[in-house]
Every structure is written in structure tokens, then in C-alpha cells.
Scaffold this motif. Structure first.
Motif, PDB file in Angstrom:
ATOM      1  N   GLY A 124       0.748  -1.143  -0.155  1.00 46.24           N
ATOM      2  CA  GLY A 124      -0.121   0.078   0.063  1.00 46.24           C
ATOM      3  C   GLY A 124       0.799   1.226   0.143  1.00 46.24           C
ATOM      4  N   VAL A 125       2.021   1.270  -0.506  1.00 47.08           N
ATOM      5  CA  VAL A 125       2.804   2.420  -0.671  1.00 47.08           C
ATOM      6  C   VAL A 125       3.063   3.072  -2.020  1.00 47.08           C
ATOM      7  CG1 VAL A 125       4.266   1.721   1.475  1.00 47.08           C
ATOM      8  CG2 VAL A 125       5.096   1.116  -1.022  1.00 47.08           C
ATOM      9  N   ALA A 126       1.908   2.648  -2.773  1.00 47.78           N
ATOM     10  CA  ALA A 126       1.949   3.036  -4.082  1.00 47.78           C
ATOM     11  C   ALA A 126       3.077   2.563  -5.325  1.00 47.78           C
ATOM     12  CB  ALA A 126       1.900   4.666  -4.509  1.00 47.78           C
ATOM     13  N   LYS A 127       3.143   1.371  -4.844  1.00 52.19           N
ATOM     14  CA  LYS A 127       4.288   0.464  -5.871  1.00 52.19           C
ATOM     15  C   LYS A 127       3.421   0.623  -7.287  1.00 52.19           C
ATOM     16  CE  LYS A 127       4.816  -3.346  -3.917  1.00 52.19           C
ATOM     17  NZ  LYS A 127       5.282  -4.542  -4.699  1.00 52.19           N
ATOM     18  N   THR A 128       2.232   0.125  -7.080  1.00 53.49           N
ATOM     19  CA  THR A 128       1.608  -0.080  -8.583  1.00 53.49           C
ATOM     20  C   THR A 128       1.385   1.160  -9.116  1.00 53.49           C
ATOM     21  OG1 THR A 128       0.909  -2.294  -7.751  1.00 53.49           O
ATOM     22  CG2 THR A 128      -0.182  -1.311  -9.452  1.00 53.49           C
ATOM     23  N   THR A 129       0.797   2.068  -8.357  1.00 54.45           N
ATOM     24  CA  THR A 129       0.619   3.595  -8.988  1.00 54.45           C
ATOM     25  C   THR A 129       1.790   4.139  -9.390  1.00 54.45           C
ATOM     26  OG1 THR A 129      -0.984   3.645  -7.429  1.00 54.45           O
ATOM     27  CG2 THR A 129      -0.478   5.735  -8.540  1.00 54.45           C
ATOM     28  N   THR A 130       2.715   3.951  -8.871  1.00 57.71           N
ATOM     29  CA  THR A 130       4.215   4.358  -9.327  1.00 57.71           C
ATOM     30  C   THR A 130       4.745   3.698 -10.615  1.00 57.71           C
ATOM     31  OG1 THR A 130       4.929   4.926  -7.055  1.00 57.71           O
ATOM     32  CG2 THR A 130       6.600   4.681  -8.858  1.00 57.71           C
ATOM     33  N   ALA A 131       4.516   2.333 -10.595  1.00 56.08           N
ATOM     34  CA  ALA A 131       4.801   1.457 -11.873  1.00 56.08           C
ATOM     35  C   ALA A 131       3.954   2.016 -12.948  1.00 56.08           C
ATOM     36  CB  ALA A 131       4.852   0.224 -11.597  1.00 56.08           C
ATOM     37  N   LEU A 132       2.765   2.023 -12.838  1.00 60.69           N
ATOM     38  CA  LEU A 132       1.849   2.655 -13.851  1.00 60.69           C
ATOM     39  C   LEU A 132       2.264   3.878 -14.330  1.00 60.69           C
ATOM     40  CD1 LEU A 132      -1.437   1.247 -12.457  1.00 60.69           C
ATOM     41  CD2 LEU A 132      -0.742   0.415 -14.755  1.00 60.69           C
ATOM     42  N   HIS A 133       2.440   4.793 -13.534  1.00 59.65           N
ATOM     43  CA  HIS A 133       2.516   6.106 -14.208  1.00 59.65           C
ATOM     44  C   HIS A 133       3.870   6.436 -14.467  1.00 59.65           C
ATOM     45  CE1 HIS A 133      -1.167   6.854 -12.103  1.00 59.65           C
ATOM     46  NE2 HIS A 133      -1.589   7.941 -12.603  1.00 59.65           N
ATOM     47  N   LEU A 134       4.884   5.739 -14.044  1.00 60.90           N
ATOM     48  CA  LEU A 134       6.264   5.813 -14.842  1.00 60.90           C
ATOM     49  C   LEU A 134       6.173   5.239 -16.227  1.00 60.90           C
ATOM     50  CD1 LEU A 134       9.148   5.056 -12.571  1.00 60.90           C
ATOM     51  CD2 LEU A 134       8.831   7.109 -13.654  1.00 60.90           C
ATOM     52  N   ALA A 135       5.459   4.224 -16.107  1.00 60.73           N
ATOM     53  CA  ALA A 135       5.168   3.578 -17.588  1.00 60.73           C
ATOM     54  C   ALA A 135       4.697   4.536 -18.463  1.00 60.73           C
ATOM     55  CB  ALA A 135       4.593   2.062 -17.428  1.00 60.73           C
ATOM     56  N   GLY A 136       3.750   5.203 -18.057  1.00 61.93           N
ATOM     57  CA  GLY A 136       3.023   6.330 -18.861  1.00 61.93           C
ATOM     58  C   GLY A 136       3.925   7.332 -19.425  1.00 61.93           C
ATOM     59  N   ARG A 173      -3.574  12.651  -3.490  1.00 60.91           N
ATOM     60  CA  ARG A 173      -4.380  13.445  -4.458  1.00 60.91           C
ATOM     61  C   ARG A 173      -5.566  12.366  -4.674  1.00 60.91           C
ATOM     62  NH1 ARG A 173      -2.159  15.387 -10.064  1.00 60.91           N
ATOM     63  NH2 ARG A 173      -4.217  15.481 -10.771  1.00 60.91           N
ATOM     64  N   ALA A 174      -6.691  12.824  -4.358  1.00 60.60           N
ATOM     65  CA  ALA A 174      -8.096  11.951  -4.744  1.00 60.60           C
ATOM     66  C   ALA A 174      -8.052  11.443  -5.919  1.00 60.60           C
ATOM     67  CB  ALA A 174      -9.299  12.703  -4.384  1.00 60.60           C
ATOM     68  N   ALA A 175      -7.478  12.064  -6.880  1.00 59.48           N
ATOM     69  CA  ALA A 175      -7.452  11.849  -8.466  1.00 59.48           C
ATOM     70  C   ALA A 175      -6.716  10.232  -8.631  1.00 59.48           C
ATOM     71  CB  ALA A 175      -6.768  12.557  -9.263  1.00 59.48           C
ATOM     72  N   PHE A 176      -5.807   9.998  -7.849  1.00 62.18           N
ATOM     73  CA  PHE A 176      -5.466   8.573  -7.798  1.00 62.18           C
ATOM     74  C   PHE A 176      -6.030   7.504  -7.585  1.00 62.18           C
ATOM     75  CE2 PHE A 176      -1.398  11.211  -7.531  1.00 62.18           C
ATOM     76  CZ  PHE A 176      -0.631  10.583  -8.677  1.00 62.18           C
ATOM     77  N   LYS A 177      -6.732   7.682  -6.317  1.00 63.13           N
ATOM     78  CA  LYS A 177      -7.800   6.842  -6.065  1.00 63.13           C
ATOM     79  C   LYS A 177      -9.229   6.800  -7.032  1.00 63.13           C
ATOM     80  CE  LYS A 177      -7.975   4.486  -2.118  1.00 63.13           C
ATOM     81  NZ  LYS A 177      -7.128   5.119  -1.194  1.00 63.13           N
ATOM     82  N   HIS A 178      -9.561   7.755  -7.623  1.00 64.24           N
ATOM     83  CA  HIS A 178     -10.507   7.621  -8.775  1.00 64.24           C
ATOM     84  C   HIS A 178      -9.965   7.131 -10.107  1.00 64.24           C
ATOM     85  CE1 HIS A 178     -12.094  11.484  -6.647  1.00 64.24           C
ATOM     86  NE2 HIS A 178     -12.487  10.445  -6.199  1.00 64.24           N
ATOM     87  N   ALA A 179      -8.720   7.280 -10.418  1.00 69.98           N
ATOM     88  CA  ALA A 179      -8.200   6.789 -11.513  1.00 69.98           C
ATOM     89  C   ALA A 179      -7.996   5.340 -11.390  1.00 69.98           C
ATOM     90  CB  ALA A 179      -6.772   7.370 -11.635  1.00 69.98           C
ATOM     91  N   SER A 180      -7.427   4.785 -10.240  1.00 66.75           N
ATOM     92  CA  SER A 180      -7.467   3.585 -10.094  1.00 66.75           C
ATOM     93  C   SER A 180      -8.759   2.622 -10.143  1.00 66.75           C
ATOM     94  CB  SER A 180      -6.527   2.909  -8.651  1.00 66.75           C
ATOM     95  OG  SER A 180      -7.326   3.210  -7.424  1.00 66.75           O
ATOM     96  N   ASN A 181      -9.677   3.192  -9.598  1.00 63.44           N
ATOM     97  CA  ASN A 181     -10.970   2.501  -9.946  1.00 63.44           C
ATOM     98  C   ASN A 181     -11.491   2.562 -11.364  1.00 63.44           C
ATOM     99  OD1 ASN A 181     -11.404   2.118  -7.298  1.00 63.44           O
ATOM    100  ND2 ASN A 181     -12.380   4.226  -6.929  1.00 63.44           N
ATOM    101  N   PHE A 227      -5.728  -3.351 -13.453  1.00 62.54           N
ATOM    102  CA  PHE A 227      -5.966  -1.937 -13.898  1.00 62.54           C
ATOM    103  C   PHE A 227      -6.007  -1.641 -15.247  1.00 62.54           C
ATOM    104  CE2 PHE A 227      -4.106   2.209 -15.057  1.00 62.54           C
ATOM    105  CZ  PHE A 227      -4.447   3.003 -13.880  1.00 62.54           C
ATOM    106  N   ALA A 228      -5.058  -2.650 -16.076  1.00 57.27           N
ATOM    107  CA  ALA A 228      -4.892  -2.453 -17.435  1.00 57.27           C
ATOM    108  C   ALA A 228      -6.256  -3.142 -18.200  1.00 57.27           C
ATOM    109  CB  ALA A 228      -3.826  -2.960 -17.993  1.00 57.27           C
ATOM    110  N   ASP A 229      -6.963  -3.846 -17.546  1.00 61.37           N
ATOM    111  CA  ASP A 229      -8.020  -4.733 -17.898  1.00 61.37           C
ATOM    112  C   ASP A 229      -9.432  -3.785 -17.677  1.00 61.37           C
ATOM    113  OD1 ASP A 229      -6.838  -6.613 -18.897  1.00 61.37           O
ATOM    114  OD2 ASP A 229      -7.015  -8.004 -17.190  1.00 61.37           O
ATOM    115  N   LEU A 230      -9.247  -2.781 -16.808  1.00 55.49           N
ATOM    116  CA  LEU A 230     -10.757  -2.061 -16.456  1.00 55.49           C
ATOM    117  C   LEU A 230     -11.168  -1.360 -17.405  1.00 55.49           C
ATOM    118  CD1 LEU A 230      -9.609  -0.795 -12.850  1.00 55.49           C
ATOM    119  CD2 LEU A 230     -11.359  -2.322 -13.453  1.00 55.49           C
ATOM    120  N   GLY A 231     -10.171  -0.687 -18.409  1.00 58.03           N
ATOM    121  CA  GLY A 231     -11.161  -0.002 -19.431  1.00 58.03           C
ATOM    122  C   GLY A 231     -10.302   0.885 -20.252  1.00 58.03           C
TER     123      GLY A 231
END
Ligand SMILES: Nc1ncnc2c1ncn2[C@@H]1O[C@H](COP(=O)(O)OP(=O)(O)OP(=O)(O)O)[C@@H](O)[C@H]1O
Ligand SMILES: [Mg+2]
Length: 189
Positions: free
Chosen positions: A11-23, A160-168, A45-49
Motif C-alpha cells: 500500500g505504498v503506491a508501488k503499482t501506482t508508481t509503476a503505472l505512471h512511470l510507464a505512462g 491526491r484523490a485523483a489517484f484513487k478515482h483513476a485506479s477505480n 488496472f489495465a483490464d479496467l477500461g
């Protein structure tokens, strides 16, 4: 470039970091995010839409693509709970290992203890999900870790709340602090 995102705590934003760095890297060349974590968060996450500008694959499916070398940049989201030897092995196999931590003693204490073992490894600590201005916990923890000899990124990723919304929604957050992180990361390429 080959970059791994790793760390002891969940829960330290490992996946969020990997995704945004990939972006970020996808704007510079073909990019693959290898999801090596058994929780498969990045793949889900990638399968979500939303259509992502990079490929996401579980580790085993990625092998062939890695061998063919069709991707200029590869980001690894690594399994949780690595031991010290795992981290050293990961660091040896990549251009840069990123260790995210939240500004919380439970999260960064293990890093302080690890510092002597990691000397010589190419890694940087990233402070994530830090409270926003006027609170300065993230900045203080970054500077304390740095003073203790741990190499740290100047960039801090604030809450930033946007990260939670984005992950959903399976979408990346645009114009985030991950862009500043990306420009620090490419300096290791
Ligand atoms: N900067 C941020 N601001 C607010 N929420 C965030 C931020 N970064 C990540 N989050 C949220 O925190 C939660 C944990 O993030 P994430 O899944 O990236 O962590 P992780 O380290 O990969 O966790 P795990 O150990 O479960 O793999 C998610 O709900 C995510 O949306
Ligand atoms: Mg994860």
C-alpha cells in the motif's frame, strides 16, 4: 531503460508508481510494464477500461517479449515482501530500483535498517502519498532519509484523490508529480 519498483510494505503506491512511470516512458518509446506481483494489480488496472499507451503483462507472459527486445523501456512492479537478498538481486538486474515509502515510520524504518546492505546498489527512495501543503511530512521524511545516507528522489508524490478515482477507472492521472519523477528517472538511463 529497465526500472523496478519494489519495497517491503504494502500500500505504498508501488503499482501506482509503476503505472505512471510507464505512462511517462511511453511518451519516449515503446514501453512494457511487467506485473511480477502475484496480486496482479497492474494487469487488473489495465483490464479496467481506459486504453493505456504501454503494454502490461504478467511476468511469465512477458518473457518472450523481453527476449525479443521489442520494448525500449521496461518497468517491473515486483512482488511484495521481498527479503534483503531479493532487493539486492533486483537492483543488480535493472538500471534503477525505486523504493516507494509513505512518510510513516512503519514504512521507512525498514529502509533505514537496510541502508548498509544497499550501499553500491542503484536505487532511489520515493516518498509517496505525502500529506499536502501546508503539511510537510513528506519533505521532512525525504530529507531525514537523505541525511541518513539513503539516496532519495527530490520529487515527492503527494496525496491526491485523483489517484484513487483513476485506479477505480483504470485510467492514469494526467499532469501529475510523476512527470517530475520521470525526468529524474531518465537521468539514470
Ligand atoms: N498519491 C496518491 N494519493 C492518493 N492515493 C494514492 C496515491 N498513490 C496511490 N494511492 C492509492 O493508494 C492505494 C495503494 O496504492 P497502490 O496499489 O499503488 O500501492 P501498492 O504498494 O502497489 O500496494 P500493494 O502492496 O497492494 O501492491 C490505492 O488505492 C491507490 O489508488
Ligand atoms: Mg501493488
Amino acid at each position: 531503460m529497465i526500472v523496478a519498483v519494489s519495497g517491503f510494505k504494502g500500500g505504498v503506491a508501488k503499482t501506482t508508481t509503476a503505472l505512471h512511470l510507464a505512462g511517462y516512458f511511453a511518451g519516449r518509446g515503446t514501453t512494457l510494464l511487467v506485473d511480477a506481483d502475484s496480486n496482479r494489480s497492474a494487469v487488473r488496472f489495465a483490464d479496467l477500461g481506459a486504453t493505456l499507451p504501454f503494454a502490461v503483462m504478467p511476468e511469465k507472459s512477458a518473457m518472450k517479449h523481453l527476449q525479443q527486445g521489442r520494448f525500449e523501456h521496461v518497468i517491473f512492479d515486483t512482488p511484495g515482501n521481498p527479503d534483503e537478498d531479493d532487493l539486492l538481486e533486483i537492483a543488480r538486474g535493472v538500471d534503477l530500483m525505486i523504493l516507494p515509502t509513505i512518510p510513516d515510520r512503519m514504512s521507512f524504518d525498514p529502509l533505514l535498517q537496510l541502508e548498509p546492505k544497499l550501499r553500491g546498489a542503484t536505487y532511489r527512495v520515493l516518498v509517496t502519498i505525502a500529506p499536502t501543503h501546508p503539511e510537510r511530512d513528506g519533505e521532512l521524511v525525504r530529507d531525514a532519509l537523505s541525511a541518513a545516507g539513503l539516496p532519495t528522489f527530490q520529487t515527492i508524490i503527494h496525496r491526491r484523490a485523483a489517484f484513487k478515482h483513476a485506479s477505480n477507472a483504470g485510467a492514469l492521472v494526467e499532469a501529475s508529480e510523476y512527470e517530475a519523477l520521470g525526468s529524474e528517472v531518465i537521468a539514470f538511463g
